[in-house]
Scaffold this active site. Structure first.
Site, PDB file in Angstrom:
ATOM      1  N   CYS A   3       0.863  -1.192   0.000  1.00 51.72           N
ATOM      2  CA  CYS A   3       0.000   0.000   0.000  1.00 51.72           C
ATOM      3  C   CYS A   3       0.895   1.236   0.000  1.00 51.72           C
ATOM      4  O   CYS A   3       2.073   1.137  -0.371  1.00 51.72           O
ATOM      5  CB  CYS A   3      -0.978  -0.016   1.175  1.00 51.72           C
ATOM      6  SG  CYS A   3      -0.216   0.054   2.804  1.00 51.72           S
ATOM      7  N   ASN A   6       2.353   1.465   4.328  1.00 46.18           N
ATOM      8  CA  ASN A   6       2.696   0.186   4.997  1.00 46.18           C
ATOM      9  C   ASN A   6       2.443   0.262   6.507  1.00 46.18           C
ATOM     10  O   ASN A   6       3.137  -0.358   7.302  1.00 46.18           O
ATOM     11  CB  ASN A   6       4.152  -0.223   4.693  1.00 46.18           C
ATOM     12  CG  ASN A   6       4.482  -1.682   5.054  1.00 46.18           C
ATOM     13  OD1 ASN A   6       5.613  -1.995   5.377  1.00 46.18           O
ATOM     14  ND2 ASN A   6       3.510  -2.567   5.026  1.00 46.18           N
ATOM     15  N   CYS A   8      -1.263   0.718   7.424  1.00 47.31           N
ATOM     16  CA  CYS A   8      -2.690   0.397   7.592  1.00 47.31           C
ATOM     17  C   CYS A   8      -3.100  -0.834   6.789  1.00 47.31           C
ATOM     18  O   CYS A   8      -3.273  -1.920   7.331  1.00 47.31           O
ATOM     19  CB  CYS A   8      -3.572   1.582   7.190  1.00 47.31           C
ATOM     20  SG  CYS A   8      -3.531   2.941   8.370  1.00 47.31           S
ATOM     21  N   ARG A   9      -3.279  -0.671   5.487  1.00 42.28           N
ATOM     22  CA  ARG A   9      -3.869  -1.750   4.682  1.00 42.28           C
ATOM     23  C   ARG A   9      -2.930  -2.928   4.483  1.00 42.28           C
ATOM     24  O   ARG A   9      -3.304  -4.083   4.718  1.00 42.28           O
ATOM     25  CB  ARG A   9      -4.311  -1.194   3.318  1.00 42.28           C
ATOM     26  CG  ARG A   9      -5.450  -0.191   3.419  1.00 42.28           C
ATOM     27  CD  ARG A   9      -5.630   0.601   2.141  1.00 42.28           C
ATOM     28  NE  ARG A   9      -4.483   1.475   1.888  1.00 42.28           N
ATOM     29  CZ  ARG A   9      -4.299   2.206   0.812  1.00 42.28           C
ATOM     30  NH1 ARG A   9      -5.217   2.161  -0.148  1.00 42.28           N
ATOM     31  NH2 ARG A   9      -3.265   2.985   0.679  1.00 42.28           N
ATOM     32  N   SER A  10      -1.696  -2.658   4.013  1.00 39.49           N
ATOM     33  CA  SER A  10      -0.824  -3.806   3.697  1.00 39.49           C
ATOM     34  C   SER A  10      -0.364  -4.584   4.928  1.00 39.49           C
ATOM     35  O   SER A  10      -0.252  -5.809   4.843  1.00 39.49           O
ATOM     36  CB  SER A  10       0.351  -3.400   2.797  1.00 39.49           C
ATOM     37  OG  SER A  10       1.185  -2.453   3.399  1.00 39.49           O
ATOM     38  N   ASP A 118      -8.357   3.610   1.513  1.00 43.64           N
ATOM     39  CA  ASP A 118      -7.391   4.005   2.530  1.00 43.64           C
ATOM     40  C   ASP A 118      -8.153   4.488   3.769  1.00 43.64           C
ATOM     41  O   ASP A 118      -8.871   5.483   3.698  1.00 43.64           O
ATOM     42  CB  ASP A 118      -6.531   5.130   1.956  1.00 43.64           C
ATOM     43  CG  ASP A 118      -5.402   5.518   2.879  1.00 43.64           C
ATOM     44  OD1 ASP A 118      -5.429   5.097   4.058  1.00 43.64           O
ATOM     45  OD2 ASP A 118      -4.510   6.243   2.425  1.00 43.64           O
TER      46      ASP A 118
END
Ligand code: 4NP
Length: 151
Positions: A3, A6, A8-10, A118
């Site tokens: 993401c 690096n 939150c999402r990934s 996001d």
């Protein structure tokens, strides 16, 4: 799993897939990175750590790093969360032949190149939504990996 930050999402996608790989006893290396260097060395966002923890998954040990062209050599599949990740990652492909390693994570669900939104600037329900999307996509990946090892 890639993401922007690096944090939150990934890291969530990394932690959820790692968790499932471990449960299924698969021999697969899972990692994550961000296209930016904004948060290098940092632990995941507290809200994402808490969201994962509420599902029984620990992501607190992960640390942000920046995606590099070497990742194309070290990994077979590179999953991105959104359009800008896709463009930024492809720009680092060492050669044309490496480009096919890159896919949108959510395309695993329905073949569409949808984005994982996001959640960084939003509210808690955004984190829960991201978890649900990532949980569904990683279920598909696990099923693929299981059928690869049994064939
Ligand atoms: P991520 O979320 O890409 O899911 O880790 C973000 C984290 C930080 C920022 C943007 C997105 N930021 O602008 O600092």
């Amino acid at each position: 799993m890639v993401c922007l930050g690096n944090i939150c999402r990934s890291p969530l996608a990394d932690g959820v897939l790692r968790h499932k790989v471990r449960i299924e006893n698969l021999s697969v290396e899972v990692d994550s990175a961000g296209t930016s260097n904004y948060h290098v060395g940092e632990a995941p966002d507290k809200r994402m750590i808490q969201t994962a923890k509420s599902k029984g998954i620990d992501i607190s040990f992960l640390r942000a790093r920046q995606f590099t062209s070497n990742d194309f050599l070290n990994f077979d599949r590179i999953y991105v969360m959104d359009d800008s990740n896709y463009e930024n990652v492809l720009a680092l492909a060492p050669s044309e032949s490496h480009r096919s390693k890159v896919a949108y994570l959510l395309a695993e669900i329905d073949g569409r190149n949808n984005s994982v939104p996001d959640p960084y600037f939003g509210k808690q329900d955004g984190f829960e939504h991201v978890f649900n999307l990532i949980n569904a996509a990683t279920d598909v990946i696990i099923n693929q990996l299981k059928s690869n090892t049994s064939s």
